[in-house]
Design a protein around this motif. Structure first.
Motif, PDB file in Angstrom:
ATOM      1  N   LEU A 479      -6.259  -8.567  -0.031  1.00  0.00           N
ATOM      2  CA  LEU A 479      -5.206 -10.042  -0.357  1.00  0.00           C
ATOM      3  C   LEU A 479      -4.768 -10.988  -1.829  1.00  0.00           C
ATOM      4  O   LEU A 479      -5.995 -11.410  -2.295  1.00  0.00           O
ATOM      5  CB  LEU A 479      -6.318 -11.256   0.554  1.00  0.00           C
ATOM      6  CG  LEU A 479      -5.754 -11.014   1.934  1.00  0.00           C
ATOM      7  CD1 LEU A 479      -7.018 -11.332   3.227  1.00  0.00           C
ATOM      8  CD2 LEU A 479      -4.646 -10.504   2.422  1.00  0.00           C
ATOM      9  N   GLU A 481      -2.344 -12.138  -3.230  1.00  0.00           N
ATOM     10  CA  GLU A 481      -1.211 -13.220  -3.619  1.00  0.00           C
ATOM     11  C   GLU A 481      -1.904 -14.847  -3.936  1.00  0.00           C
ATOM     12  O   GLU A 481      -2.240 -15.176  -3.223  1.00  0.00           O
ATOM     13  CB  GLU A 481       0.608 -13.263  -2.371  1.00  0.00           C
ATOM     14  CG  GLU A 481       0.905 -11.676  -2.087  1.00  0.00           C
ATOM     15  CD  GLU A 481       1.908 -11.771  -3.133  1.00  0.00           C
ATOM     16  OE1 GLU A 481       2.292 -12.854  -3.951  1.00  0.00           O
ATOM     17  OE2 GLU A 481       2.669 -10.691  -3.593  1.00  0.00           O
ATOM     18  N   GLU A 484      -1.476 -15.884  -0.910  1.00  0.00           N
ATOM     19  CA  GLU A 484      -2.754 -16.371   0.022  1.00  0.00           C
ATOM     20  C   GLU A 484      -3.903 -16.635  -0.286  1.00  0.00           C
ATOM     21  O   GLU A 484      -4.770 -17.289   0.248  1.00  0.00           O
ATOM     22  CB  GLU A 484      -2.630 -14.320  -0.108  1.00  0.00           C
ATOM     23  CG  GLU A 484      -1.805 -13.957   0.789  1.00  0.00           C
ATOM     24  CD  GLU A 484      -1.400 -12.329   0.451  1.00  0.00           C
ATOM     25  OE1 GLU A 484      -2.617 -11.634  -0.764  1.00  0.00           O
ATOM     26  OE2 GLU A 484      -1.040 -11.281   1.480  1.00  0.00           O
ATOM     27  N   TYR A 524       3.561 -19.892   3.181  1.00  0.00           N
ATOM     28  CA  TYR A 524       3.333 -18.160   3.244  1.00  0.00           C
ATOM     29  C   TYR A 524       3.945 -17.452   4.514  1.00  0.00           C
ATOM     30  O   TYR A 524       4.549 -16.537   4.069  1.00  0.00           O
ATOM     31  CB  TYR A 524       1.590 -18.076   3.522  1.00  0.00           C
ATOM     32  CG  TYR A 524       0.931 -17.017   3.956  1.00  0.00           C
ATOM     33  CD1 TYR A 524       1.381 -15.514   2.437  1.00  0.00           C
ATOM     34  CD2 TYR A 524       1.000 -16.147   4.969  1.00  0.00           C
ATOM     35  CE1 TYR A 524       0.789 -14.588   2.438  1.00  0.00           C
ATOM     36  CE2 TYR A 524       0.267 -15.115   4.998  1.00  0.00           C
ATOM     37  CZ  TYR A 524       0.059 -14.023   3.649  1.00  0.00           C
ATOM     38  OH  TYR A 524      -0.035 -12.889   3.922  1.00  0.00           O
ATOM     39  N   TYR A 525       4.427 -17.522   5.220  1.00  0.00           N
ATOM     40  CA  TYR A 525       5.119 -16.857   6.644  1.00  0.00           C
ATOM     41  C   TYR A 525       6.368 -16.602   5.318  1.00  0.00           C
ATOM     42  O   TYR A 525       7.050 -15.443   6.391  1.00  0.00           O
ATOM     43  CB  TYR A 525       4.834 -18.342   7.465  1.00  0.00           C
ATOM     44  CG  TYR A 525       5.934 -17.014   8.556  1.00  0.00           C
ATOM     45  CD1 TYR A 525       5.228 -16.397   9.426  1.00  0.00           C
ATOM     46  CD2 TYR A 525       7.215 -17.308   8.847  1.00  0.00           C
ATOM     47  CE1 TYR A 525       5.821 -15.816  10.248  1.00  0.00           C
ATOM     48  CE2 TYR A 525       8.431 -16.653   9.880  1.00  0.00           C
ATOM     49  CZ  TYR A 525       7.881 -16.012  10.494  1.00  0.00           C
ATOM     50  OH  TYR A 525       8.504 -15.317  11.654  1.00  0.00           O
ATOM     51  N   HIS A 527       7.222 -16.232   3.078  1.00  0.00           N
ATOM     52  CA  HIS A 527       7.010 -15.633   1.418  1.00  0.00           C
ATOM     53  C   HIS A 527       6.915 -14.215   1.632  1.00  0.00           C
ATOM     54  O   HIS A 527       7.214 -13.703   0.678  1.00  0.00           O
ATOM     55  CB  HIS A 527       6.344 -16.422   0.966  1.00  0.00           C
ATOM     56  CG  HIS A 527       6.383 -16.115  -0.864  1.00  0.00           C
ATOM     57  ND1 HIS A 527       6.532 -16.367  -1.880  1.00  0.00           N
ATOM     58  CD2 HIS A 527       5.068 -15.441  -1.426  1.00  0.00           C
ATOM     59  CE1 HIS A 527       6.451 -15.887  -2.850  1.00  0.00           C
ATOM     60  NE2 HIS A 527       5.925 -15.103  -2.891  1.00  0.00           N
ATOM     61  N   CYS A 528       5.231 -13.769   2.861  1.00  0.00           N
ATOM     62  CA  CYS A 528       5.038 -12.782   2.560  1.00  0.00           C
ATOM     63  C   CYS A 528       5.483 -12.474   4.503  1.00  0.00           C
ATOM     64  O   CYS A 528       4.938 -13.234   5.167  1.00  0.00           O
ATOM     65  CB  CYS A 528       3.908 -12.979   2.389  1.00  0.00           C
ATOM     66  SG  CYS A 528       3.541 -13.192   0.548  1.00  0.00           S
ATOM     67  N   ARG A 529       5.401 -11.157   4.060  1.00  0.00           N
ATOM     68  CA  ARG A 529       5.854 -10.766   5.746  1.00  0.00           C
ATOM     69  C   ARG A 529       4.720 -10.220   5.911  1.00  0.00           C
ATOM     70  O   ARG A 529       3.709  -8.903   5.490  1.00  0.00           O
ATOM     71  CB  ARG A 529       6.774  -9.395   5.817  1.00  0.00           C
ATOM     72  CG  ARG A 529       8.387  -9.919   5.996  1.00  0.00           C
ATOM     73  CD  ARG A 529       9.162  -8.838   6.464  1.00  0.00           C
ATOM     74  NE  ARG A 529       8.725  -8.414   7.610  1.00  0.00           N
ATOM     75  CZ  ARG A 529       9.287  -8.969   8.379  1.00  0.00           C
ATOM     76  NH1 ARG A 529       9.718 -10.165   8.256  1.00  0.00           N
ATOM     77  NH2 ARG A 529       9.575  -8.924   9.986  1.00  0.00           N
ATOM     78  N   THR A 532       4.079  -5.108   7.525  1.00  0.00           N
ATOM     79  CA  THR A 532       4.566  -4.316   6.609  1.00  0.00           C
ATOM     80  C   THR A 532       4.023  -2.867   6.951  1.00  0.00           C
ATOM     81  O   THR A 532       3.570  -2.014   7.923  1.00  0.00           O
ATOM     82  CB  THR A 532       3.880  -4.229   5.092  1.00  0.00           C
ATOM     83  OG1 THR A 532       2.475  -4.322   4.987  1.00  0.00           O
ATOM     84  CG2 THR A 532       4.402  -5.908   4.592  1.00  0.00           C
ATOM     85  N   LEU A 537      -3.005  -3.886   4.072  1.00  0.00           N
ATOM     86  CA  LEU A 537      -2.012  -4.672   3.546  1.00  0.00           C
ATOM     87  C   LEU A 537      -2.151  -5.857   4.553  1.00  0.00           C
ATOM     88  O   LEU A 537      -2.078  -6.577   4.831  1.00  0.00           O
ATOM     89  CB  LEU A 537      -1.039  -4.574   2.863  1.00  0.00           C
ATOM     90  CG  LEU A 537      -0.637  -6.058   2.444  1.00  0.00           C
ATOM     91  CD1 LEU A 537      -1.338  -6.619   1.293  1.00  0.00           C
ATOM     92  CD2 LEU A 537       0.851  -5.643   1.412  1.00  0.00           C
ATOM     93  N   THR A 538      -1.383  -4.686   6.056  1.00  0.00           N
ATOM     94  CA  THR A 538      -0.770  -5.328   7.284  1.00  0.00           C
ATOM     95  C   THR A 538      -2.286  -5.886   8.055  1.00  0.00           C
ATOM     96  O   THR A 538      -2.487  -7.218   8.761  1.00  0.00           O
ATOM     97  CB  THR A 538      -0.558  -3.640   8.478  1.00  0.00           C
ATOM     98  OG1 THR A 538       1.165  -4.221   7.762  1.00  0.00           O
ATOM     99  CG2 THR A 538       0.043  -5.313   9.256  1.00  0.00           C
ATOM    100  N   ARG A 541      -3.592  -9.289   6.046  1.00  0.00           N
ATOM    101  CA  ARG A 541      -2.273 -10.424   6.448  1.00  0.00           C
ATOM    102  C   ARG A 541      -2.267 -10.714   8.004  1.00  0.00           C
ATOM    103  O   ARG A 541      -2.800 -11.585   7.896  1.00  0.00           O
ATOM    104  CB  ARG A 541      -1.496  -9.766   6.073  1.00  0.00           C
ATOM    105  CG  ARG A 541      -0.735  -9.536   4.092  1.00  0.00           C
ATOM    106  CD  ARG A 541      -0.137  -9.898   4.588  1.00  0.00           C
ATOM    107  NE  ARG A 541       0.385  -9.324   2.795  1.00  0.00           N
ATOM    108  CZ  ARG A 541       1.628  -9.513   2.359  1.00  0.00           C
ATOM    109  NH1 ARG A 541       2.846  -9.046   2.260  1.00  0.00           N
ATOM    110  NH2 ARG A 541       1.363  -9.183   0.614  1.00  0.00           N
TER     111      ARG A 541
END
Length: 567
Positions: A479, A481, A484, A524-525, A527-529, A532, A537-538, A541
């Motif tokens: 995390l 970003e 994030e 954030y929602y 901006h980033c999925r 993924t 990463l999923t 997140r």
RNA sequence: GCGCCUGUAGCUCAGUCGGAUAGAGCAUCUGCCUUCUAAGCAGAGGGUCGCAGGUUCGAAUCCUGCCAGGCGUACCA
């Protein structure tokens, strides 16, 4: 978690000042406690200290110069083990700006996920007992909007104090005797006679509302008979008494139900008539007299309240022998002191503020510490439907009741709006806005974030066919970003907000925080999925989304507002 | 008269122990849905922090005085 980060940075600053003194860069000084603030500007790091400005005059250097010396010493100590990755001396004012490592934030997030439902708790209250008394409306009519705001403010503060480690109880003091009760009985009695076909004249200071007619009708049509006798056969005095008892009992049941529907559960109900019956009022008058705090004048008994900070003396017992309201209130509050609370909080309407001095004065006169009694004045609300102001005449029975507000906007919106503003501020409550299902409506805005996260989880399960991972075992290091890290930072702040709100009695900090948190999440929602192609990463997140959901639901539960899974 | 509360963007309001260029939402204007809920996001404009002094390196914040609004100033509760 944030307190830990604060402590570590304070330590770094303290060490740097000692080192500076040892190297003769600055004269030795005793430092004031280090205050760390979160700068508004993104370029100023995660936390900032104004310590260089504070000590500038004592070390005989400019703030900027002092900051530079300290920053360079701290900089040398930065390693992979320190909690900060960067320190900078602001060249214009002399702030020390610190950048905290992502790892420190990841640690905090991991901790949050391990204590679901307990994030935000603190031990600030050290288990002290606190009593909150609120609403306490006479059982002479439905609860008003003013009671509604007091109920929301009182209940939310109770929740906050419980989170902060106090042992909290809620109490309702029932003024079930005296003049207002007598008027209630007479009002119902007159309406009863009216229903039987008599012409009656209802005096202006009697209760006018339609509910009075409803009560009279229940007596008439229910064929209610006191002790087996027809009401019409009783002498008026007895009939009035009966009507009063019946009406206040029925109204009390209604009030209890309204509070329940509003999400407020009182632990205790204290009755004024019982206090009188137990002789507590005469006892307290006797004790005040024994302490020389009362005197007789014009046939009445007076309390020497001007000797205790009030602007003049007050009557305790009227010329006609009746006790005034203050007498039983003094007895009631002394009784509360006797129950061993470290703090007692009363919530009153603004029309009672002139009353504070005499009540606290009475406590002082009785040898009790008035500082343990905290009286909070909750300002009124004006109701609007869009731009249209709603009429609020209590006298004509035209007031909007709490029940009507609940019917129009529901419990969640009502509670949320009542505590959204500082309790010292007059509240403009727009029912139309509270009912809207759009982003203008802050309640929905916050609840929507919670529901939206749930929908991500649903999607994840549908797409992968697997349950959510165990969030306590996920590597959060990916995390990275900015969006994030900003979200994590906001989550980390939650316990501090709860503690400050509890200790300073500022309920409105919670809605304000939740709206900010929801905004950061929604951004954030977009901006980033979350879901993924990268499973690690999923997972990370999903964990971040889960943490956000936990904090939102905990914040909403403090407000007594639901956190829906879908909307 | 005295006491309490309030005065910050067109509107509703945040602003913690005095700190960086005073913030948000609404409203206005401009963009973003074949991808996890558009009840969402991104951007623009908008300020004499009621007025005047004072304290301070620094004031929306602390002090004093004034102005405006609300409430109170019962042998009602």
């Amino acid at each position: 978690m944030l307190p830990e980060i604060n402590d570590r940075i304070s330590e770094l600053i303290g060490n740097a000042f000692r080192e500076a003194a040892a190297q003769n860069l600055l004269p030795p000084v005793s430092l004031p406690s280090v205050e760390l603030k979160i700068p508004r500007e993104k370029g100023h790091g995660d936390l900032a200290s104004n310590i260089a400005m504070k000590v500038a005059s004592r070390v005989k250097r400019s703030p900027v110069e002092t900051a530079k010396i300290i920053a360079s010493l701290i900089e040398k100590r930065i390693s992979r083990k320190t909690i900060i990755s960067r320190v900078e001396a602001d060249p214009r004012k002399g702030f020390l700006n610190f950048t905290v490592t992502p790892g420190a934030f990841h640690d905090a997030l991991r901790h949050l996920l391990r204590v679901p439902g307990h994030w935000g708790e603190s031990r600030a209250g050290e288990g002290e007992k606190v009593l909150l008394e609120f609403v306490s409306a006479n059982p002479t009519g439905p609860l008003t909007v003013a009671h509604g705001r007091q109920a929301a403010v009182g209940d939310v503060l109770a929740n906050l104090l419980a989170k902060a480690g106090y042992r909290v109880s809620r109490e309702y003091y029932l003024n079930d005797r005296g003049r207002q009760m007598k008027i209630l009985g007479e009002s119902v009695y007159l309406r009863w006679r009216e229903l039987r076909g008599e012409e009656v004249d209802l005096p202006a200071d009697y209760y006018q509302g339609d509910y009075i007619i409803g009560l009279a009708r229940r007596i008439l049509e229910g064929g209610l008979k006191p002790a087996g006798r027809e009401l019409s056969e009783l002498p008026p005095e007895e009939a009035i008494d009966y009507c009063g008892t019946f009406a206040s009992g029925a109204l009390l049941e209604m009030i209890k139900k309204e509070l329940r529907d509003f999400g407020v559960e009182m632990e205790t109900w204290v009755s004024e008539s019982e206090l009188v019956a137990e002789g507590r009022v005469t006892a307290v008058l006797r004790d005040l007299a024994a302490r020389g705090s009362t005197y007789e004048k014009d046939g009445a008994l007076w309390f020497r309240s001007s000797a205790y900070g009030d602007e003049k003396d007050r009557v305790l017992r009227k010329k006609n022998g009746d006790l005034t309201y203050i007498s039983s209130d003094i007895a009631y509050h002394r009784e509360k002191y006797g129950r061993g609370y470290s703090e007692m909080i009363d919530f009153w309407g603004p029309d009672h503020h002139g009353y504070i001095a005499r009540l606290k004065g009475a406590m002082k006169a009785l040898g009790l510490n008035p500082a343990r009694l905290d009286i909070i004045i909750v300002q009124l609300s004006t109701l609007y439907e869009g731009k249209k102001k709603l009429s609020m005449s209590t006298r004509m029975g035209e007031f909007i009741s709490l029940r009507q507000v609940l019917d129009k906007v529901g419990k969640d919106a009502a509670r949320y709006f009542f505590v959204r503003r500082r309790k010292e501020s007059h509240l403009d409550f727009d029912l139309e806005l509270a009912r809207k299902k759009t982003n203008d409506n802050p309640v929905y805005y916050v609840q929507y974030a919670h529901a939206r996260i749930n929908s991500i989880f649903k999607k994840f399960r549908a797409v992968t066919g697997r349950p959510l991972p165990d969030f306590t075992k996920i590597d959060l290091a990916c995390l990275s970003e900015p969006a994030e890290l900003e979200l994590i930072k906001k989550l980390v702040l939650f316990p501090g907000v709860v503690k400050t709100a509890a200790l300073t009695h500022q309920n409105h900090l919670i809605p304000a925080y939740l709206e900010e948190l929801a905004a950061i999440f929604h951004s954030y929602y977009n901006h980033c999925r979350v879901i993924t192609d990268d499973p690690d990463l999923t997972a990370a997140r999903l964990a971040l989304a889960r943490a956000t959901q936990l904090v939102i639901s905990e914040g909403l539960s403090i407000l007594g507002v639901s956190a829906p899974d879908s909307m």
